[in-house]
Write an enzyme that holds these catalytic residues in place. Sequence first.
Site, PDB file in Angstrom:
ATOM      1  N   ASP A 223       0.407  -1.361   0.022  1.00  0.00           N
ATOM      2  CA  ASP A 223       0.283  -0.434   0.033  1.00  0.00           C
ATOM      3  C   ASP A 223       0.837   1.212  -0.320  1.00  0.00           C
ATOM      4  O   ASP A 223       1.977   1.180  -0.016  1.00  0.00           O
ATOM      5  CB  ASP A 223      -1.071  -0.168   1.043  1.00  0.00           C
ATOM      6  N   HIS A 261     -12.968  -1.290  -8.950  1.00  0.00           N
ATOM      7  CA  HIS A 261     -13.314  -0.791  -9.244  1.00  0.00           C
ATOM      8  C   HIS A 261     -13.415   0.876  -8.581  1.00  0.00           C
ATOM      9  O   HIS A 261     -14.253   1.518  -9.374  1.00  0.00           O
ATOM     10  CB  HIS A 261     -15.058  -1.195  -7.826  1.00  0.00           C
TER      11      HIS A 261
END
EC number: 2.1.1.-
Length: 359
Positions: A223, A261
Site C-alpha cells: 500500500d 472498481h
Amino acid sequence: MPSSSGVDSTQELLDAQAHIWNHIFNHINSMTLKWAVQLGIPDIIHKHDKPMTLSQLADAIPINRAKSDALHRIMRILVHSKFFDRVRTLPNEEEAYCLTRASRLLLRDEPLSLTPFALAVLDEDLMGTFHCVPEWFGNECPSPLEFKHEKSIREFAENNQRWSLLFNEGMANDARLVGSILAKESRKVFEGLETMVDVGGGTGMVSKAIVDAFPGMKGIVLDLPYVVSGLKGSGNLRYVGGDMFHSVPPADAVFLKWILHNWSDDECIKILEKCKEAITTSKNMKGGKVIIVDMILGYEKQQDEAVETQLFFDMMMMTTLTGKERTEQEWAKIFFAAGFKTYKIYPLLGLRSLIEVFP
C-alpha cells in the site's frame, strides 16, 4: 378517463405517479437509517437486553418527550425497512421494538459493523456531490466530487479526519468479513500458494485471515507508504510501501479486494499489467494468478434489491472516483487487454464475486 402520454388507464397513471413519488422520496430510507445509528438506537435496544417500548426508547436516547410521536414515525419506517421488528408478548401490552439481523450489523461493538461505512457514505459533504452531476457533464473534472470540492477523494479524506476514520473503520470491518469467508469457503483458490501480495491491502486484515488459514504461505501487503508506515509484520506477513502503478512485488498470486472498481478501464489495465509482471517473475515459472474480489453487474439472476444495490455502487464510483462497477464482458475486456488469457468466477460473496485471472 384520465390519460397521459403512454398511459392508457386511470390505474396505470396512478401507478406511474406512485412510482415517481417513491423515487422522489427514496432518500428518506437512507436518512432514517442514518438517524437510527446517530441516535444509537440499535445499541440502546441491544443493551436493554429485551424488546423496548417507545417510551423506554425515548427515555434511553433521550429525546424531548414532546417529540415522541416523531420517534414513533421514524421507528415505523425502520420497521417497514426491516431494521427492527415489533413484538407484543401479551394482548394488552404496549408494542416493543427488537433487533433484526440487519440492525445487529449496525451495533458499534460488532466486529463486522456497517455503521462506520453508513456514516461515511451518507456524509453531508459527500452526498452533496450528487447535486452537481448535470453541471459536471459539461466540464473536464474527472468526478463530481472533484468538481464540487475542488479536490480528489484522497485530498477530501486528508482534509476530513473524522470522515477518513469512519471510512477506514468501515473498510476494516468489511475486510474481516471477506477474510473470514475466503479462509473458509474458497480454500482451493489459495491452496498451494507460497506467496501472495495483497495490493492496496491497508492494515492487512484480509491477508492476516488468509495466511493464518494457510501457515505455509507468506503474505505481503502493498500500500502507499503513509498507509503502511508504522505497521509491524509477523513471521509470515510483512508490509511494503509502494505504488501499484509502478511495481508489484513478485509472488505466486496478487490479491485485489475492492481495488479495481475505483479506477477507469485504462488505469485498471495498467494495474493488471503490473500484477502480471509480478506473478510471471515469481519463482513459479509457470505463472501464478491474480485474485480479484469485486462486483460483477448482471452475473447470474439476482433479486431486484441486489441488482439495485450494485447499480447504486456504480453511481457512487461515478460521483466520487474515476471507477465503475463492471459486467462480466467489461471485466473480460480489461483482463485480455492487460495480457491475461483466462478467468474463473466464484459468486460466493453476496453482491461481490471472487475472480481468478490467469496469464
